[in-house]
Design an enzyme around this catalytic site. Sequence first.
Site, mmCIF file in Angstrom:
data_model
loop_
_atom_site.group_PDB
_atom_site.id
_atom_site.type_symbol
_atom_site.label_atom_id
_atom_site.label_comp_id
_atom_site.label_asym_id
_atom_site.label_seq_id
_atom_site.Cartn_x
_atom_site.Cartn_y
_atom_site.Cartn_z
ATOM 1 N N ARG A 1 50.179 -78.768 -27.594
ATOM 2 C CA ARG A 1 49.509 -77.460 -27.661
ATOM 3 C C ARG A 1 49.648 -76.713 -26.344
ATOM 4 O O ARG A 1 49.674 -75.489 -26.320
ATOM 5 C CB ARG A 1 48.054 -77.646 -28.078
ATOM 6 C CG ARG A 1 48.007 -78.085 -29.535
ATOM 7 C CD ARG A 1 46.642 -78.332 -30.075
ATOM 8 N NE ARG A 1 46.763 -78.904 -31.424
ATOM 9 C CZ ARG A 1 45.762 -79.376 -32.121
ATOM 10 N NH1 ARG A 1 44.552 -79.354 -31.619
ATOM 11 N NH2 ARG A 1 45.970 -79.872 -33.328
ATOM 12 N N ARG B 1 41.430 -78.191 -36.545
ATOM 13 C CA ARG B 1 42.308 -78.169 -37.713
ATOM 14 C C ARG B 1 41.860 -79.143 -38.812
ATOM 15 O O ARG B 1 42.634 -79.493 -39.678
ATOM 16 C CB ARG B 1 43.742 -78.491 -37.292
ATOM 17 C CG ARG B 1 44.318 -77.595 -36.198
ATOM 18 C CD ARG B 1 45.825 -77.509 -36.309
ATOM 19 N NE ARG B 1 46.533 -77.110 -35.111
ATOM 20 C CZ ARG B 1 46.531 -75.896 -34.557
ATOM 21 N NH1 ARG B 1 45.796 -74.929 -35.081
ATOM 22 N NH2 ARG B 1 47.249 -75.645 -33.478
ATOM 23 N N LYS C 1 53.135 -88.026 -39.628
ATOM 24 C CA LYS C 1 52.914 -87.581 -38.254
ATOM 25 C C LYS C 1 51.453 -87.743 -37.881
ATOM 26 O O LYS C 1 50.611 -87.321 -38.681
ATOM 27 C CB LYS C 1 53.317 -86.103 -38.161
ATOM 28 C CG LYS C 1 53.133 -85.470 -36.816
ATOM 29 C CD LYS C 1 53.451 -84.003 -36.907
ATOM 30 C CE LYS C 1 53.112 -83.355 -35.585
ATOM 31 N NZ LYS C 1 53.172 -81.934 -35.646
ATOM 32 N N TYR D 1 60.639 -86.900 -28.529
ATOM 33 C CA TYR D 1 61.014 -86.278 -27.255
ATOM 34 C C TYR D 1 61.835 -87.236 -26.402
ATOM 35 O O TYR D 1 62.376 -86.855 -25.381
ATOM 36 C CB TYR D 1 59.751 -85.825 -26.511
ATOM 37 C CG TYR D 1 58.912 -84.879 -27.358
ATOM 38 C CD1 TYR D 1 59.265 -83.541 -27.482
ATOM 39 C CD2 TYR D 1 57.816 -85.346 -28.084
ATOM 40 C CE1 TYR D 1 58.540 -82.683 -28.287
ATOM 41 C CE2 TYR D 1 57.080 -84.494 -28.899
ATOM 42 C CZ TYR D 1 57.447 -83.167 -29.004
ATOM 43 O OH TYR D 1 56.737 -82.329 -29.813
ATOM 44 N N LYS E 1 50.320 -85.114 -42.423
ATOM 45 C CA LYS E 1 50.100 -84.741 -41.024
ATOM 46 C C LYS E 1 48.613 -84.854 -40.733
ATOM 47 O O LYS E 1 47.791 -84.180 -41.351
ATOM 48 C CB LYS E 1 50.592 -83.316 -40.779
ATOM 49 C CG LYS E 1 50.379 -82.849 -39.347
ATOM 50 C CD LYS E 1 50.949 -81.459 -39.111
ATOM 51 C CE LYS E 1 50.649 -80.997 -37.697
ATOM 52 N NZ LYS E 1 51.136 -79.642 -37.442
HETATM 53 C C1 PBG Z 1 51.890 -77.042 -35.263
HETATM 54 C C2 PBG Z 1 52.509 -78.311 -34.821
HETATM 55 C C3 PBG Z 1 51.899 -79.274 -34.016
HETATM 56 C C4 PBG Z 1 52.868 -80.236 -33.792
HETATM 57 C C5 PBG Z 1 54.006 -79.855 -34.463
HETATM 58 N N1 PBG Z 1 53.764 -78.670 -35.112
HETATM 59 C C6 PBG Z 1 50.574 -79.328 -33.397
HETATM 60 C C7 PBG Z 1 49.354 -79.110 -34.164
HETATM 61 O O1 PBG Z 1 49.281 -79.286 -35.384
HETATM 62 O O2 PBG Z 1 48.403 -78.744 -33.495
HETATM 63 C C8 PBG Z 1 52.637 -81.450 -32.938
HETATM 64 C C9 PBG Z 1 53.827 -81.986 -32.262
HETATM 65 C C10 PBG Z 1 53.534 -82.868 -31.124
HETATM 66 O O3 PBG Z 1 52.370 -83.137 -30.741
HETATM 67 O O4 PBG Z 1 54.516 -83.360 -30.548
HETATM 68 N N2 PBG Z 1 51.834 -76.857 -36.622
HETATM 69 ZN ZN ZN Z 2 50.591 -74.959 -36.900
#
Ligand code: PBG
Ligand code: ZN
Length: 315
Positions: free
Chosen positions: A195, A207, A238, A303, A185
Amino acid sequence: MRQNSAFRRMIRETILMVDDFIMPFFVVEGKGVKNAIKSMPGQFQFSIDNLIKECRKAFESGIPGVMIFGLPSKKNPLATEAYKKDGIVQRAVNKLKNKLPELAVITDVCLCQYTDHGHCGFVDGNKIDNDASLDLLAKTALSHARAGADMVAPSDMMDGRVAEIRNALDENDFSNIPIMSYAAKYCSAYYGPFRQAADSAPQFGDRRTYQMDPANALEAIREVTMDIEEGADIIMVKPAMAYLDIICRVRQEIDLPLAAYSVSGEYAMIKAAAKMGWVDGPKIMLESLTAIKRAGADMILTYFAMEAAKILREK
Ligand code: PBG
Ligand code: ZN
Protein backbone atom coordinates in the site's frame (compact mmCIF):
# COMPACT_ATOMS: atom_id res chain seq x y z
CA MET A 1 17.98 -42.14 -0.27
CA ARG A 2 19.23 -38.83 1.08
CA GLN A 3 22.90 -39.74 1.35
CA ASN A 4 24.10 -38.16 -1.86
CA SER A 5 23.03 -35.41 -4.15
CA ALA A 6 22.36 -37.74 -7.11
CA PHE A 7 19.74 -39.66 -5.12
CA ARG A 8 18.29 -36.48 -3.73
CA ARG A 9 17.91 -35.09 -7.22
CA MET A 10 16.25 -38.32 -8.43
CA ILE A 11 13.59 -38.33 -5.76
CA ARG A 12 12.98 -34.58 -5.61
CA GLU A 13 9.27 -33.94 -6.11
CA THR A 14 9.24 -30.20 -6.66
CA ILE A 15 11.61 -28.35 -8.97
CA LEU A 16 11.44 -24.60 -8.92
CA MET A 17 11.89 -23.08 -12.39
CA VAL A 18 12.12 -19.59 -13.79
CA ASP A 19 9.02 -20.48 -15.80
CA ASP A 20 7.07 -20.45 -12.54
CA PHE A 21 7.59 -16.75 -11.88
CA ILE A 22 5.63 -13.61 -12.62
CA MET A 23 7.35 -10.38 -11.59
CA PRO A 24 5.21 -7.48 -10.33
CA PHE A 25 6.16 -3.90 -11.28
CA PHE A 26 4.94 -0.46 -10.24
CA VAL A 27 4.78 2.20 -12.93
CA VAL A 28 4.63 5.97 -12.35
CA GLU A 29 4.54 9.10 -14.48
CA GLY A 30 7.75 10.86 -15.51
CA LYS A 31 11.04 10.10 -17.17
CA GLY A 32 14.09 8.43 -15.69
CA VAL A 33 12.23 7.76 -12.45
CA LYS A 34 13.44 4.98 -10.16
CA ASN A 35 11.98 5.58 -6.69
CA ALA A 36 13.08 3.12 -4.05
CA ILE A 37 10.13 1.64 -2.17
CA LYS A 38 11.22 1.89 1.46
CA SER A 39 8.99 -0.89 2.71
CA MET A 40 10.25 -3.28 0.00
CA PRO A 41 14.05 -3.09 -0.24
CA GLY A 42 15.22 -3.78 -3.80
CA GLN A 43 11.86 -2.79 -5.33
CA PHE A 44 11.16 0.48 -7.14
CA GLN A 45 8.53 2.59 -8.78
CA PHE A 46 9.62 3.04 -12.39
CA SER A 47 8.63 5.50 -15.06
CA ILE A 48 7.77 3.85 -18.37
CA ASP A 49 11.29 4.21 -19.85
CA ASN A 50 12.89 2.49 -16.87
CA LEU A 51 10.09 -0.05 -16.68
CA ILE A 52 10.97 -1.18 -20.19
CA LYS A 53 14.61 -1.62 -19.14
CA GLU A 54 13.65 -3.67 -16.09
CA CYS A 55 11.18 -5.79 -18.00
CA ARG A 56 13.85 -6.48 -20.59
CA LYS A 57 16.12 -7.73 -17.80
CA ALA A 58 13.29 -9.90 -16.50
CA PHE A 59 12.59 -11.29 -19.95
CA GLU A 60 16.27 -11.96 -20.60
CA SER A 61 16.53 -13.81 -17.32
CA GLY A 62 13.80 -16.13 -18.60
CA ILE A 63 10.83 -14.82 -16.64
CA PRO A 64 7.77 -15.41 -18.83
CA GLY A 65 5.49 -12.69 -17.50
CA VAL A 66 5.11 -9.48 -15.53
CA MET A 67 2.23 -7.96 -13.58
CA ILE A 68 1.79 -4.22 -13.97
CA PHE A 69 0.44 -1.90 -11.24
CA GLY A 70 -0.11 1.74 -12.12
CA LEU A 71 0.14 4.83 -9.97
CA PRO A 72 -1.85 7.65 -11.59
CA SER A 73 -1.07 11.31 -11.03
CA LYS A 74 -4.72 12.07 -10.13
CA LYS A 75 -7.29 10.23 -8.05
CA ASN A 76 -11.05 10.79 -7.99
CA PRO A 77 -14.26 9.08 -6.83
CA LEU A 78 -14.93 7.46 -10.23
CA ALA A 79 -11.32 6.30 -10.70
CA THR A 80 -11.36 7.77 -14.20
CA GLU A 81 -7.59 7.39 -14.60
CA ALA A 82 -8.01 3.61 -14.33
CA TYR A 83 -9.81 3.29 -17.67
CA LYS A 84 -8.47 6.27 -19.59
CA LYS A 85 -7.17 5.41 -23.04
CA ASP A 86 -3.84 7.07 -22.29
CA GLY A 87 -3.66 6.27 -18.57
CA ILE A 88 -0.38 5.24 -17.01
CA VAL A 89 -0.97 1.48 -17.33
CA GLN A 90 -2.35 1.77 -20.86
CA ARG A 91 0.71 3.70 -22.07
CA ALA A 92 3.10 1.39 -20.22
CA VAL A 93 1.50 -1.72 -21.68
CA ASN A 94 1.45 -0.29 -25.16
CA LYS A 95 5.19 0.50 -24.99
CA LEU A 96 6.05 -2.80 -23.38
CA LYS A 97 4.27 -4.86 -26.02
CA ASN A 98 5.96 -2.79 -28.67
CA LYS A 99 9.46 -3.33 -27.29
CA LEU A 100 9.07 -6.81 -25.80
CA PRO A 101 6.34 -8.54 -27.77
CA GLU A 102 7.10 -11.99 -26.34
CA LEU A 103 6.91 -11.00 -22.70
CA ALA A 104 3.48 -11.81 -21.24
CA VAL A 105 2.10 -8.55 -19.91
CA ILE A 106 -0.57 -9.03 -17.27
CA THR A 107 -2.35 -6.02 -15.79
CA ASP A 108 -3.75 -5.73 -12.29
CA VAL A 109 -7.33 -4.53 -12.61
CA CYS A 110 -8.51 -2.60 -9.58
CA LEU A 111 -9.65 0.85 -8.56
CA CYS A 112 -7.85 1.42 -5.26
CA GLN A 113 -4.82 3.23 -6.70
CA TYR A 114 -7.23 5.45 -8.67
CA THR A 115 -9.95 6.35 -6.19
CA ASP A 116 -9.44 9.25 -3.77
CA HIS A 117 -10.82 7.09 -0.93
CA GLY A 118 -8.48 4.19 -1.75
CA HIS A 119 -11.12 1.46 -1.87
CA CYS A 120 -11.20 -1.19 -4.59
CA GLY A 121 -14.77 -0.39 -5.63
CA PHE A 122 -17.21 2.48 -6.05
CA VAL A 123 -18.06 4.12 -2.75
CA ASP A 124 -21.50 5.46 -1.90
CA GLY A 125 -21.48 7.35 1.42
CA ASN A 126 -19.25 5.09 3.47
CA LYS A 127 -20.30 1.85 1.79
CA ILE A 128 -18.63 0.00 -1.04
CA ASP A 129 -21.24 -0.46 -3.75
CA ASN A 130 -20.42 -3.85 -5.28
CA ASP A 131 -22.66 -3.64 -8.34
CA ALA A 132 -21.82 -0.05 -9.21
CA SER A 133 -18.16 -1.09 -9.26
CA LEU A 134 -18.57 -3.75 -11.95
CA ASP A 135 -18.92 -1.42 -14.90
CA LEU A 136 -15.84 0.59 -13.87
CA LEU A 137 -13.80 -2.59 -13.48
CA ALA A 138 -14.94 -3.94 -16.85
CA LYS A 139 -14.07 -0.61 -18.51
CA THR A 140 -10.63 -0.77 -16.90
CA ALA A 141 -9.99 -4.33 -18.07
CA LEU A 142 -11.18 -3.49 -21.58
CA SER A 143 -8.91 -0.45 -21.77
CA HIS A 144 -5.96 -2.65 -20.75
CA ALA A 145 -6.81 -5.15 -23.48
CA ARG A 146 -7.10 -2.31 -26.00
CA ALA A 147 -3.62 -1.15 -24.96
CA GLY A 148 -2.29 -4.62 -25.71
CA ALA A 149 -2.36 -6.49 -22.38
CA ASP A 150 -2.03 -10.25 -22.83
CA MET A 151 -4.09 -11.03 -19.76
CA VAL A 152 -6.08 -9.07 -17.19
CA ALA A 153 -6.09 -9.81 -13.47
CA PRO A 154 -8.94 -8.35 -11.39
CA SER A 155 -7.88 -7.96 -7.74
CA ASP A 156 -10.85 -6.02 -6.39
CA MET A 157 -12.87 -8.95 -4.94
CA MET A 158 -16.27 -7.56 -6.00
CA ASP A 159 -18.80 -10.31 -6.71
CA GLY A 160 -19.61 -10.75 -10.38
CA ARG A 161 -16.67 -8.87 -11.81
CA VAL A 162 -15.22 -11.79 -13.71
CA ALA A 163 -18.47 -12.26 -15.66
CA GLU A 164 -18.71 -8.53 -16.35
CA ILE A 165 -15.11 -8.37 -17.57
CA ARG A 166 -15.52 -11.53 -19.66
CA ASN A 167 -18.58 -9.99 -21.34
CA ALA A 168 -16.89 -6.68 -22.03
CA LEU A 169 -13.87 -8.44 -23.54
CA ASP A 170 -15.98 -10.81 -25.65
CA GLU A 171 -18.20 -8.06 -27.00
CA ASN A 172 -15.17 -6.08 -28.12
CA ASP A 173 -13.20 -8.72 -30.01
CA PHE A 174 -11.02 -9.68 -27.08
CA SER A 175 -12.45 -13.15 -26.57
CA ASN A 176 -8.89 -14.50 -26.73
CA ILE A 177 -7.70 -12.48 -23.71
CA PRO A 178 -7.65 -14.68 -20.60
CA ILE A 179 -8.62 -13.59 -17.09
CA MET A 180 -6.44 -14.35 -14.11
CA SER A 181 -8.76 -13.87 -11.20
CA TYR A 182 -7.61 -12.98 -7.71
CA ALA A 183 -10.25 -15.46 -6.59
CA ALA A 184 -9.35 -16.18 -2.98
CA LYS A 185 -7.89 -12.90 -1.83
CA TYR A 186 -7.76 -12.51 1.91
CA CYS A 187 -8.05 -9.32 3.92
CA SER A 188 -4.44 -9.45 4.98
CA ALA A 189 -1.97 -7.35 6.93
CA TYR A 190 0.66 -8.83 4.62
CA TYR A 191 -0.34 -6.20 2.04
CA GLY A 192 1.03 -3.39 4.24
CA PRO A 193 4.24 -2.68 2.31
CA PHE A 194 2.37 -2.75 -1.02
CA ARG A 195 0.00 0.00 0.00
CA GLN A 196 3.03 2.23 0.47
CA ALA A 197 4.43 1.10 -2.90
CA ALA A 198 1.17 1.66 -4.76
CA ASP A 199 -0.20 4.50 -2.62
CA SER A 200 -3.44 2.56 -2.29
CA ALA A 201 -4.26 2.52 1.41
CA PRO A 202 -7.98 2.99 2.13
CA GLN A 203 -8.65 6.46 3.55
CA PHE A 204 -11.41 5.18 5.83
CA GLY A 205 -12.38 1.78 7.13
CA ASP A 206 -10.75 -1.37 5.79
CA ARG A 207 -11.30 -4.02 3.11
CA ARG A 208 -13.07 -6.55 5.32
CA THR A 209 -16.39 -6.14 3.54
CA TYR A 210 -14.99 -7.43 0.25
CA GLN A 211 -11.75 -9.32 0.93
CA MET A 212 -11.92 -12.70 2.65
CA ASP A 213 -11.70 -13.41 6.35
CA PRO A 214 -8.32 -15.11 7.06
CA ALA A 215 -10.21 -17.59 9.24
CA ASN A 216 -12.10 -19.11 6.30
CA ALA A 217 -11.08 -22.00 4.06
CA LEU A 218 -14.33 -23.46 2.69
CA GLU A 219 -15.28 -20.01 1.52
CA ALA A 220 -12.16 -19.99 -0.66
CA ILE A 221 -13.57 -22.94 -2.58
CA ARG A 222 -16.85 -21.08 -3.06
CA GLU A 223 -15.06 -17.95 -4.27
CA VAL A 224 -12.91 -19.93 -6.67
CA THR A 225 -15.87 -21.92 -7.99
CA MET A 226 -17.87 -18.74 -8.63
CA ASP A 227 -15.02 -17.15 -10.55
CA ILE A 228 -14.58 -20.26 -12.69
CA GLU A 229 -18.30 -20.29 -13.47
CA GLU A 230 -17.99 -16.65 -14.50
CA GLY A 231 -15.16 -17.41 -16.90
CA ALA A 232 -11.84 -17.18 -15.04
CA ASP A 233 -8.96 -18.93 -16.83
CA ILE A 234 -6.42 -18.84 -14.01
CA ILE A 235 -7.33 -18.57 -10.38
CA MET A 236 -5.21 -17.05 -7.68
CA VAL A 237 -4.76 -17.49 -3.96
CA LYS A 238 -3.31 -14.52 -2.12
CA PRO A 239 -1.24 -14.18 0.09
CA ALA A 240 0.80 -17.37 -0.27
CA MET A 241 2.99 -18.32 2.70
CA ALA A 242 0.34 -18.09 5.40
CA TYR A 243 -2.24 -19.69 3.07
CA LEU A 244 -0.48 -22.83 1.85
CA ASP A 245 -3.41 -24.89 3.10
CA ILE A 246 -5.71 -22.89 0.85
CA ILE A 247 -3.41 -23.38 -2.14
CA CYS A 248 -3.35 -27.10 -1.41
CA ARG A 249 -7.14 -27.39 -1.04
CA VAL A 250 -7.87 -25.38 -4.14
CA ARG A 251 -5.34 -27.49 -6.07
CA GLN A 252 -7.14 -30.65 -4.99
CA GLU A 253 -10.59 -29.45 -5.92
CA ILE A 254 -9.98 -27.45 -9.07
CA ASP A 255 -8.19 -28.38 -12.27
CA LEU A 256 -7.58 -24.87 -13.59
CA PRO A 257 -4.08 -23.36 -13.59
CA LEU A 258 -3.44 -22.01 -10.10
CA ALA A 259 -1.43 -18.91 -9.26
CA ALA A 260 -0.20 -17.91 -5.81
CA TYR A 261 0.73 -14.34 -4.96
CA SER A 262 3.57 -14.12 -2.50
CA VAL A 263 2.81 -10.60 -1.36
CA SER A 264 4.75 -7.55 -0.25
CA GLY A 265 4.72 -8.44 3.45
CA GLU A 266 6.20 -11.86 2.77
CA TYR A 267 8.96 -10.23 0.76
CA ALA A 268 9.56 -7.49 3.34
CA MET A 269 9.78 -9.91 6.27
CA ILE A 270 12.40 -12.06 4.56
CA LYS A 271 14.39 -9.00 3.45
CA ALA A 272 14.30 -7.51 6.94
CA ALA A 273 15.36 -10.69 8.73
CA ALA A 274 18.12 -11.29 6.17
CA LYS A 275 19.39 -7.75 6.59
CA MET A 276 19.58 -8.27 10.34
CA GLY A 277 21.61 -11.39 9.69
CA TRP A 278 19.00 -13.54 11.41
CA VAL A 279 18.25 -15.76 8.42
CA ASP A 280 20.02 -16.68 5.20
CA GLY A 281 18.13 -14.52 2.67
CA PRO A 282 18.67 -16.45 -0.58
CA LYS A 283 18.10 -19.83 1.10
CA ILE A 284 14.92 -18.80 2.84
CA MET A 285 13.70 -17.21 -0.40
CA LEU A 286 14.16 -20.43 -2.40
CA GLU A 287 12.71 -22.57 0.39
CA SER A 288 9.63 -20.35 0.59
CA LEU A 289 9.07 -20.36 -3.17
CA THR A 290 9.56 -24.14 -3.31
CA ALA A 291 6.99 -24.56 -0.52
CA ILE A 292 4.45 -22.50 -2.46
CA LYS A 293 4.98 -24.66 -5.52
CA ARG A 294 4.89 -27.86 -3.45
CA ALA A 295 1.54 -26.76 -2.00
CA GLY A 296 0.16 -26.77 -5.55
CA ALA A 297 0.79 -23.44 -7.25
CA ASP A 298 1.53 -23.61 -10.98
CA MET A 299 2.85 -20.07 -11.00
CA ILE A 300 4.06 -17.66 -8.37
CA LEU A 301 3.76 -13.90 -8.40
CA THR A 302 6.77 -12.79 -6.41
CA TYR A 303 8.97 -9.73 -5.93
CA PHE A 304 11.80 -12.25 -5.66
CA ALA A 305 11.33 -13.35 -9.28
CA MET A 306 14.45 -11.65 -10.68
CA GLU A 307 16.62 -12.59 -7.70
CA ALA A 308 15.44 -16.20 -7.71
CA ALA A 309 15.81 -16.47 -11.48
CA LYS A 310 19.43 -15.40 -11.18
CA ILE A 311 20.23 -18.04 -8.55
CA LEU A 312 18.41 -20.78 -10.46
CA ARG A 313 20.34 -19.89 -13.58
CA GLU A 314 23.69 -20.01 -11.76
CA LYS A 315 22.83 -23.45 -10.44
C1 PBG B 1 -5.10 -3.97 -4.68
C2 PBG B 1 -4.00 -4.95 -4.53
C3 PBG B 1 -3.31 -5.22 -3.35
C4 PBG B 1 -2.33 -6.13 -3.69
C5 PBG B 1 -2.45 -6.39 -5.03
N1 PBG B 1 -3.50 -5.67 -5.54
C6 PBG B 1 -3.44 -4.66 -2.00
C7 PBG B 1 -4.72 -4.59 -1.31
O1 PBG B 1 -5.67 -5.33 -1.57
O2 PBG B 1 -4.77 -3.74 -0.43
C8 PBG B 1 -1.33 -6.67 -2.71
C9 PBG B 1 -0.02 -7.04 -3.27
C10 PBG B 1 1.06 -7.15 -2.28
O3 PBG B 1 0.90 -6.93 -1.06
O4 PBG B 1 2.17 -7.49 -2.72
N2 PBG B 1 -6.28 -4.48 -5.15
ZN1 ZN C 1 -7.77 -2.75 -4.98
